[in-house]
Design a protein around this motif. Structure first.
Motif, PDB file in Angstrom:
ATOM      1  N   LYS A 213       0.902  -1.139   0.122  1.00 44.76           N
ATOM      2  CA  LYS A 213      -0.073  -0.016  -0.143  1.00 44.76           C
ATOM      3  C   LYS A 213       0.954   1.258  -0.054  1.00 44.76           C
ATOM      4  O   LYS A 213       2.064   1.316   0.548  1.00 44.76           O
ATOM      5  N   ILE A 214       0.233   2.260  -0.545  1.00 40.45           N
ATOM      6  CA  ILE A 214       1.080   3.643  -0.374  1.00 40.45           C
ATOM      7  C   ILE A 214       1.121   4.151   1.125  1.00 40.45           C
ATOM      8  O   ILE A 214       0.020   4.237   1.583  1.00 40.45           O
ATOM      9  N   PHE A 215       2.053   4.193   1.542  1.00 43.37           N
ATOM     10  CA  PHE A 215       2.188   4.538   2.920  1.00 43.37           C
ATOM     11  C   PHE A 215       2.603   6.037   3.320  1.00 43.37           C
ATOM     12  O   PHE A 215       1.842   6.754   4.118  1.00 43.37           O
ATOM     13  N   ALA A 216       3.259   6.740   2.225  1.00 41.46           N
ATOM     14  CA  ALA A 216       3.503   8.125   2.304  1.00 41.46           C
ATOM     15  C   ALA A 216       3.941   8.703   1.016  1.00 41.46           C
ATOM     16  O   ALA A 216       4.474   7.921   0.309  1.00 41.46           O
ATOM     17  N   GLN A 217       3.662   9.916   0.827  1.00 41.53           N
ATOM     18  CA  GLN A 217       4.329  10.465  -0.450  1.00 41.53           C
ATOM     19  C   GLN A 217       4.772  11.934  -0.099  1.00 41.53           C
ATOM     20  O   GLN A 217       4.177  12.497   0.815  1.00 41.53           O
ATOM     21  N   ALA A 225      11.585  13.434   7.230  1.00 35.90           N
ATOM     22  CA  ALA A 225      11.024  13.955   8.367  1.00 35.90           C
ATOM     23  C   ALA A 225       9.954  13.207   8.986  1.00 35.90           C
ATOM     24  O   ALA A 225       9.628  13.450  10.014  1.00 35.90           O
ATOM     25  N   ASN A 226       9.128  12.223   8.307  1.00 32.11           N
ATOM     26  CA  ASN A 226       8.073  11.404   8.572  1.00 32.11           C
ATOM     27  C   ASN A 226       8.511  10.729   9.667  1.00 32.11           C
ATOM     28  O   ASN A 226       9.069   9.549   9.157  1.00 32.11           O
ATOM     29  N   GLU A 227       8.022  10.552  10.957  1.00 29.17           N
ATOM     30  CA  GLU A 227       8.370   9.561  11.706  1.00 29.17           C
ATOM     31  C   GLU A 227       7.940   8.164  11.594  1.00 29.17           C
ATOM     32  O   GLU A 227       8.626   7.133  12.037  1.00 29.17           O
ATOM     33  N   ASP A 228       6.678   8.321  11.132  1.00 24.25           N
ATOM     34  CA  ASP A 228       6.237   6.764  10.970  1.00 24.25           C
ATOM     35  C   ASP A 228       6.935   6.074   9.738  1.00 24.25           C
ATOM     36  O   ASP A 228       7.151   4.819   9.784  1.00 24.25           O
ATOM     37  N   VAL A 229       7.216   6.637   8.842  1.00 25.61           N
ATOM     38  CA  VAL A 229       8.112   6.334   7.846  1.00 25.61           C
ATOM     39  C   VAL A 229       9.518   5.748   8.262  1.00 25.61           C
ATOM     40  O   VAL A 229       9.960   4.550   7.978  1.00 25.61           O
ATOM     41  N   ALA A 230      10.032   6.516   9.158  1.00 24.44           N
ATOM     42  CA  ALA A 230      11.379   6.158   9.760  1.00 24.44           C
ATOM     43  C   ALA A 230      11.435   4.973  10.625  1.00 24.44           C
ATOM     44  O   ALA A 230      12.066   4.122  10.592  1.00 24.44           O
ATOM     45  N   ILE A 232       9.129   2.522   9.982  1.00 23.54           N
ATOM     46  CA  ILE A 232       8.967   1.278   9.119  1.00 23.54           C
ATOM     47  C   ILE A 232      10.213   0.978   8.322  1.00 23.54           C
ATOM     48  O   ILE A 232      10.465  -0.166   7.950  1.00 23.54           O
ATOM     49  N   TYR A 233      11.026   1.866   7.894  1.00 24.87           N
ATOM     50  CA  TYR A 233      11.997   1.841   6.853  1.00 24.87           C
ATOM     51  C   TYR A 233      13.470   2.397   7.168  1.00 24.87           C
ATOM     52  O   TYR A 233      14.404   1.864   7.259  1.00 24.87           O
ATOM     53  N   LEU A 234      13.165   3.995   7.228  1.00 28.55           N
ATOM     54  CA  LEU A 234      14.327   4.577   7.214  1.00 28.55           C
ATOM     55  C   LEU A 234      15.120   4.265   8.561  1.00 28.55           C
ATOM     56  O   LEU A 234      16.603   4.335   8.654  1.00 28.55           O
ATOM     57  N   GLY A 235      14.567   4.071   9.686  1.00 31.61           N
ATOM     58  CA  GLY A 235      15.246   3.676  10.795  1.00 31.61           C
ATOM     59  C   GLY A 235      16.157   2.605  10.788  1.00 31.61           C
ATOM     60  O   GLY A 235      17.053   2.490  11.283  1.00 31.61           O
ATOM     61  N   GLU A 236      16.042   1.626   9.817  1.00 33.25           N
ATOM     62  CA  GLU A 236      16.897   0.455   9.461  1.00 33.25           C
ATOM     63  C   GLU A 236      18.180   0.942   8.830  1.00 33.25           C
ATOM     64  O   GLU A 236      19.069   0.260   9.043  1.00 33.25           O
ATOM     65  N   VAL A 237      18.171   2.097   7.991  1.00 31.38           N
ATOM     66  CA  VAL A 237      19.465   2.605   7.289  1.00 31.38           C
ATOM     67  C   VAL A 237      19.845   3.985   7.886  1.00 31.38           C
ATOM     68  O   VAL A 237      18.776   4.786   8.198  1.00 31.38           O
ATOM     69  N   ASP A 238      20.743   4.332   7.114  1.00 32.86           N
ATOM     70  CA  ASP A 238      21.436   5.753   7.476  1.00 32.86           C
ATOM     71  C   ASP A 238      20.545   6.532   6.432  1.00 32.86           C
ATOM     72  O   ASP A 238      20.628   6.275   5.258  1.00 32.86           O
ATOM     73  N   ALA A 239      19.911   7.743   7.083  1.00 28.36           N
ATOM     74  CA  ALA A 239      19.595   8.515   6.049  1.00 28.36           C
ATOM     75  C   ALA A 239      19.630  10.149   6.494  1.00 28.36           C
ATOM     76  O   ALA A 239      20.165  10.291   7.358  1.00 28.36           O
TER      77      ALA A 239
END
Lengths: 239, 360
Positions: A213-217, A225-230, A232-239
């Motif tokens: 599903k589309i989670f964010a755009q 800056a989106n904490e929800d995205v971080a 699920i995803y960005l938290g796992e890698v350096d961004a």
């Protein structure tokens, strides 16, 4: 502005697994758009649906005003979509020049073919290797050759599945510049990418897929800056 | 482009990236071989010459399989089906029509067309049904074996088409040989010197024609499909149409072999479509080097001669030797023995060249 590519409530499942769920997606002409998301988010399936490798269970795909939901892959290509696969799909036992000849031969007047191939070889920095078998190229060169074959069709929409996978940072940056040049000439790009530095380099817009599903755009800064995205995803890698 | 320049650029396709052997060296070799083939009847007994046309008869089917399998990447195990269909068609047509007024030549064209049509129908279901890889081999072999079984049970008197009895496992015979109408007496192509030259001429035409085909845009797409069908499709090519095209052309050539064989021996049997017959073309083409027309031609010719002399001396053991030859090829030179030799020679000459440059 009419979007170049639109999907309406696009669904695909394999057995009980919902890979793409009600995806409403729109891509404007001239945009450089990146799709990101954790492994298994449905990015590749989404690509395959756009290309016609898979057919959706329900939903529509519109391209340039045409309904292409059930069109054969080669028909979509002839309408102006082109793709660079994740694993380069080059013709390994044929020379680099042959590879480009096969991509270009029906798009160019036979008398101009040699010249066009030379230009493309120059653009891809493969002129010195044109007689090599494509299978003998370095990994980065293979990726470039694959991009070259995809852009030889002069598509309106170029799909890129992890265009920089396995490239050195220098090659990645150069690829980004190449894609930006194509975009400046009017090509619309949609890329699946994991390398966030690369996404930052090229993307106007970013879409995050999660469980089909589309989670964010948003822009890359909004996504970062989106904490929800971080979570699920960005938290796992350096961004 | 003017018509003339289009024609010359078409002729130029006889050389190109999809054929080994380009340049003056190759063509002088080609001329020498052709000259030797042309002068052979001057040195040999005309009975032997006529008998040896047998070897030429099969080469068309081998070249066709090279196109379908070596260039297009689709392993058809059923080329002898088209051989048999065309052979029987020629038999039925000529027994009914007779050999006057060039009707045998008409029958030749019709028989090849019938096998091509059959290939088009079968190929349509195979390729448009996206049957690929090993399944293509299984289905095409099954079709061949079904045809063999079917023809083998046509022994009864009810199996007759016009004047032509199909004759079951004993095979159909007594059809007229190809006959060319000629003022002052028809030329009947018995196994003799005239037939030898005609078959040779046909072989040269087909070989050169196929060279042009594989170096054309069609040939480019064909090898692209062999290398990576998905990529070829994603360059906008309808892969199925190209596969079908190659299949029909290659199968028509198998049909041509069938007609030439039937006319040459005035005989065709269901065994020509059996398991053994169906697997031999695979051996010839694989052993020679399937992905090139020239290596296929040379390899098939050599294997046929070896096979023939083994058959004379050791009868059924010849088949075991063929199987062994295939296994050895796959293990040692998967691209084919002739191809491996060509690559070895060119590597050696490259090395000699670079050494000569070092000395300088």
């Amino acid at each position: 502005m009419m979007p170049l590519l639109e999907t309406h409530k696009l669904n695909k499942h394999f057995g009980g697994l919902h890979v793409t769920g009600n995806v409403d997606f729109a891509l404007n002409p001239g945009e450089m758009h990146c799709l990101i998301g954790p492994n298994g988010a449905g990015k590749s399936t989404f690509f395959k649906l756009i290309l016609g490798e898979h057919l959706p269970d329900s939903g529509d795909i519109l391209y340039d005003g045409h309904d292409i939901t059930r069109a054969k892959p080669f028909e979509r290509i002839r309408k102006g979509i082109s793709v660079k696969f994740q694993v380069p799909g080059i013709f390994k036992e044929l020379s680099v020049r042959q590879n480009l000849t096969i991509a270009l031969q029906y798009h160019v007047d036979p008398e101009l073919l040699a010249e066009e191939i030379d230009q493309l070889l120059e653009f891809l920095k493969l002129a010195d290797d044109q007689k090599q078998l494509a299978g003998n190229l370095s990994h980065g060169q293979k990726q470039w050759l694959e991009i070259g074959m995809a852009i030889a069709l002069k598509p309106k929409l170029l799909l890129l599945d992890e265009p920089t996978a396995g490239m050195t940072p220098d090659e990645t940056f150069a690829t980004g510049e190449m894609l930006q040049e194509l975009n400046r000439e009017g090509m619309t790009l949609l890329a699946v990418e994991h390398d966030m530095a690369f996404v930052r380099q090229i993307a106007h817009q970013v879409t995050v897929l999660h469980f089909g599903k589309i989670f964010a755009q948003g822009t890359i800064d909004e996504i970062v800056a989106n904490e929800d995205v971080a979570a699920i995803y960005l938290g796992e890698v350096d961004a | 482009m003017s018509r003339a320049s289009r024609f010359t650029s078409f002729l130029k396709l006889v050389e190109g990236p999809q054929t080994l052997g380009n340049g003056p060296k190759f063509w002088s070799g080609f001329a020498v071989v052709l000259l030797a083939a042309c002068s052979y009847p001057a040195f040999a007994d005309s009975y032997d010459v006529g008998n040896n046309v047998y070897f030429f008869n099969w080469l068309f089917m081998a070249l066709g399989l090279s196109l379908i399998w070596g260039y297009g990447g689709s392993l058809s195990f059923g080329q002898t089906a088209f051989f048999g269909i065309a052979g029987y068609s020629y038999g039925v047509l000529t027994i009914n029509l007779g050999d006057a007024y060039g009707l045998t030549l008409f029958s030749l064209v019709m028989a090849v067309a019938i096998s091509a049509l059959f290939a088009a129908v079968l190929g349509y279901f195979l390729f448009f049904g996206r049957i690929n890889g090993v399944f293509l081999g299984i289905v095409s072999l099954s079709v061949t074996l079904v045809l063999e079984r079917f023809m083998a049970q046509t022994a009864g008197p009810e199996w007759v088409i016009g004047k032509a009895r199909l004759n079951g496992f004993n095979g159909m015979g007594a059809m007229p040989s190809l006959t060319i109408p000629w003022p002052g007496g028809n030329i009947v192509l018995y196994p003799d010197i005239t037939l030898y030259y005609l078959t040779l001429a046909l072989l040269v035409i087909v070989y050169l024609g196929l060279r042009m085909l594989v170096n054309s845009r069609f040939g480019n797409v064909l090898v692209a499909i062999r290398e990576n069908p998905l990529r070829a499709e994603m360059l906008g090519y309808d892969v199925r149409k190209y596969q079908l095209g190659a299949f029909v052309i290659g199968s028509a050539l198998a049909g041509l072999s069938g007609v030439l064989y039937t006319s040459w021996g005035n005989y065709i049997t269901p065994a020509s479509m059996g398991m053994t017959a169906a697997s031999l073309p695979i051996v010839w083409v694989a052993v020679g080097g399937r992905s090139d027309l020239t290596t296929t031609l040379v390899g098939t010719f050599l294997v046929l001669i070896v096979f023939q002399s083994l058959t004379i001396h050791g009868s059924q053991y010849a088949l075991v030797a063929m199987g062994l030859l295939l296994v050895i090829t796959v293990l040692i030179a998967p691209k084919g023995i002739v191809t491996a030799l060509v690559e070895f020679v060119s590597k050696m000459s490259d090395r000699r060249k670079s050494k000569a440059e070092e000395v300088r």
